[in-house]
Design an enzyme around this catalytic site. Structure first.
Site, PDB file in Angstrom:
ATOM      1  N   LYS A   9       6.496 -27.969   4.558  1.00 19.08           N
ATOM      2  CA  LYS A   9       7.332 -27.300   5.874  1.00 19.08           C
ATOM      3  C   LYS A   9       6.517 -26.956   6.766  1.00 19.08           C
ATOM      4  O   LYS A   9       5.461 -26.594   6.614  1.00 19.08           O
ATOM      5  CB  LYS A   9       8.433 -26.260   5.245  1.00 19.08           C
ATOM      6  CG  LYS A   9       8.121 -25.132   4.583  1.00 19.08           C
ATOM      7  CD  LYS A   9       7.503 -24.170   5.557  1.00 19.08           C
ATOM      8  CE  LYS A   9       7.050 -22.533   4.871  1.00 19.08           C
ATOM      9  NZ  LYS A   9       6.367 -21.771   5.747  1.00 19.08           N
ATOM     10  N   GLY A  96       0.564 -21.646   4.951  1.00 20.11           N
ATOM     11  CA  GLY A  96       1.818 -21.785   5.704  1.00 20.11           C
ATOM     12  C   GLY A  96       2.767 -22.918   5.506  1.00 20.11           C
ATOM     13  O   GLY A  96       3.586 -23.027   6.260  1.00 20.11           O
ATOM     14  N   GLY A  98       4.252 -23.826   2.523  1.00 13.49           N
ATOM     15  CA  GLY A  98       5.143 -23.654   1.554  1.00 13.49           C
ATOM     16  C   GLY A  98       4.995 -24.794   0.248  1.00 13.49           C
ATOM     17  O   GLY A  98       6.023 -24.954  -0.527  1.00 13.49           O
ATOM     18  N   SER A 101       6.279 -23.091  -2.945  1.00 10.65           N
ATOM     19  CA  SER A 101       7.770 -22.886  -3.050  1.00 10.65           C
ATOM     20  C   SER A 101       8.413 -24.376  -3.249  1.00 10.65           C
ATOM     21  O   SER A 101       9.103 -24.368  -4.073  1.00 10.65           O
ATOM     22  CB  SER A 101       8.231 -22.444  -1.891  1.00 10.65           C
ATOM     23  OG  SER A 101       7.577 -21.214  -1.670  1.00 10.65           O
ATOM     24  N   ASP A 134      11.190 -18.869   0.131  1.00  9.76           N
ATOM     25  CA  ASP A 134      11.161 -20.187   0.588  1.00  9.76           C
ATOM     26  C   ASP A 134      11.776 -21.290  -0.333  1.00  9.76           C
ATOM     27  O   ASP A 134      11.954 -22.398   0.238  1.00  9.76           O
ATOM     28  CB  ASP A 134       9.499 -20.683   0.866  1.00  9.76           C
ATOM     29  CG  ASP A 134       9.205 -19.821   2.367  1.00  9.76           C
ATOM     30  OD1 ASP A 134       9.924 -19.097   2.908  1.00  9.76           O
ATOM     31  OD2 ASP A 134       7.959 -19.904   2.611  1.00  9.76           O
TER      32      ASP A 134
HETATM   33  P1  ATP Z   1       4.486 -19.965   2.102  1.00  7.91           P
HETATM   34  O1  ATP Z   1       4.550 -20.477   3.583  1.00  7.91           O
HETATM   35  O2  ATP Z   1       5.611 -20.040   1.463  1.00  7.91           O
HETATM   36  O3  ATP Z   1       3.740 -18.403   2.112  1.00  7.91           O
HETATM   37  P2  ATP Z   1       1.729 -21.030   1.565  1.00  7.91           P
HETATM   38  O4  ATP Z   1       1.603 -22.550   1.675  1.00  7.91           O
HETATM   39  O5  ATP Z   1       1.199 -19.967   2.653  1.00  7.91           O
HETATM   40  O6  ATP Z   1       3.335 -20.667   1.335  1.00  7.91           O
HETATM   41  P3  ATP Z   1       1.332 -21.823  -1.243  1.00  7.91           P
HETATM   42  O7  ATP Z   1       0.359 -22.723  -1.158  1.00  7.91           O
HETATM   43  O8  ATP Z   1       2.567 -22.177  -1.429  1.00  7.91           O
HETATM   44  O9  ATP Z   1       1.159 -20.679  -0.008  1.00  7.91           O
HETATM   45  O10 ATP Z   1       1.025 -20.761  -2.436  1.00  7.91           O
HETATM   46  C1  ATP Z   1      -0.128 -19.869  -2.184  1.00  7.91           C
HETATM   47  C2  ATP Z   1      -0.332 -18.881  -3.429  1.00  7.91           C
HETATM   48  O11 ATP Z   1       0.307 -19.318  -4.667  1.00  7.91           O
HETATM   49  C3  ATP Z   1      -1.973 -19.451  -3.938  1.00  7.91           C
HETATM   50  O12 ATP Z   1      -2.373 -18.067  -4.328  1.00  7.91           O
HETATM   51  C4  ATP Z   1      -1.690 -20.183  -5.163  1.00  7.91           C
HETATM   52  O13 ATP Z   1      -2.802 -19.974  -6.163  1.00  7.91           O
HETATM   53  C5  ATP Z   1      -0.486 -19.815  -5.526  1.00  7.91           C
HETATM   54  N1  ATP Z   1       0.455 -20.935  -6.404  1.00  7.91           N
HETATM   55  C6  ATP Z   1       0.834 -21.090  -7.568  1.00  7.91           C
HETATM   56  N2  ATP Z   1       1.551 -21.961  -7.798  1.00  7.91           N
HETATM   57  C7  ATP Z   1       1.083 -22.785  -6.488  1.00  7.91           C
HETATM   58  C8  ATP Z   1       1.666 -24.367  -6.578  1.00  7.91           C
HETATM   59  N3  ATP Z   1       2.188 -25.148  -7.441  1.00  7.91           N
HETATM   60  N4  ATP Z   1       1.130 -24.779  -5.473  1.00  7.91           N
HETATM   61  C9  ATP Z   1       0.503 -23.993  -4.575  1.00  7.91           C
HETATM   62  N5  ATP Z   1       0.144 -22.871  -4.699  1.00  7.91           N
HETATM   63  C10 ATP Z   1       0.397 -22.259  -5.792  1.00  7.91           C
END
Ligand code: ATP
Length: 281
Positions: A9, A96, A98, A101, A134
């Site tokens: 997203k 960022g 997701g 999630s 999320d």
């Molecule tokens: P959001 O916008 O929801 O904050 P994001 O894209 O910034 O998400 P993600 O990549 O979803 O961040 O996740 C970041 C953290 O979660 C990392 O520290 C990662 O190691 C941990 N993590 C645990 N499980 C997963 C997974 N299946 N996929 C991605 N990251 C994961």
């Protein structure tokens, strides 16, 4: 064996409006799914939960969000069944977008089917909200939604237009917690224009859309990471009229009209950063 795709997203609008007693911030956000997917394979095993991952590295232990989703389902349903989940990680991590999630949401849906649990959509939504703010958005069938509360109180938004996105992932990971912590206590009083944005997304030029994109976290994250501010300027200088940081970063994306334009911008970026072109849902 069951295969589920987990989309990424972006946030087209993200305002932080308050802080709750439990430390979470309350937000108002517009989520949009994009056609960049993790792929998850679910295979039954007698007991236990095993995660393996190919592609971008993420932990495969109990901290993986797919693991947490599977464990939560075992606990609430009482099932003794186990699973091996293989994740092909395509979505940039801590970006960022997701990804974690979305993997959690895909796991809730996948295992509800694989383990014959017959949990309702509403029950899955409630479990999703326990795993992360999320997660519920990724359980919705809709391409776009307006999120309030922690971002987990959702109303579908009809965006009829399809966009192409130039997604730039700099080689730095911004922690969501850190970004929110950097926000000053004086939370925004900005008279925001999410309604105008939603109108513009369906009816107006990319320039007008660009004027109405908003992310409250941009200024605090850009202050800390100047390279992200420069990246946004660079995209604008290349003629991209609608540019924004997604979520708490570090991805910065531009909305453009079609694939050719997206690829054209990608070619011109000469970036040390990773650049992807993806279509919106
Ligand atoms: P959001 O916008 O929801 O904050 P994001 O894209 O910034 O998400 P993600 O990549 O979803 O961040 O996740 C970041 C953290 O979660 C990392 O520290 C990662 O190691 C941990 N993590 C645990 N499980 C997963 C997974 N299946 N996929 C991605 N990251 C994961």
């Amino acid at each position: 064996m069951l295969v589920v795709l987990a989309p990424a997203k972006v946030n087209l609008f993200l305002d932080v409006v308050g802080k709750r007693k439990d430390g979470y911030h309350t937000i108002r956000t517009l989520f949009l799914k994009v056609r960049l997917y993790d792929k998850l394979w679910f295979r039954k095993q007698a007991s236990g939960i095993k995660i393996s991952c190919v592609g971008r590295p993420v932990p495969v232990d109990q901290s993986n969000l797919a693991y947490k989703a599977a464990r939560l389902l075992q606990q609430v349903s009482g099932t003794g069944q186990g699973v091996h989940i293989k994740i092909k990680k395509n979505i940039p991590v801590s970006a960022g977008m997701g990804g974690g999630s979305s993997d959690a949401a895909a796991t809730l849906r996948g295992l509800n089917q694989l383990w014959d649990l017959n949990l309702s959509d509403k029950a899955l939504m409630r479990l999703g909200a326990r795993l992360g703010a999320d997660v519920p958005f990724f359980l919705l069938p809709d391409a776009a939604a307006w999120g309030t509360g922690r971002g987990d109180r959702l109303a579908a938004v009809d965006i009829r237009r399809r966009f192409w996105l130039v997604v730039v992932k700099p080689p730095l990971a911004v922690s969501t917690r850190e970004a929110y912590q950097a926000l000053s206590d004086s939370l925004t009083k900005r008279k925001n224009n999410a309604k105008l944005l939603i109108y513009a997304l369906n009816n107006s030029s990319l320039e007008e859309i660009g004027e109405n994109l908003y992310n409250r976290l941009e200024s605090v994250v850009f202050e800390r990471y100047n390279s992200l501010a420069r990246l946004k300027k660079k995209l604008s200088a290349l003629g991209v009229r609608a540019v924004l940081m997604s979520g708490s970063g570090s991805v910065v994306f531009g909305l453009v009209a079609n694939r050719e334009e997206a690829q054209n911008i990608k070619r011109q970026l000469h970036s040390r950063h990773e650049v992807m072109t993806v279509r919106s849902f």
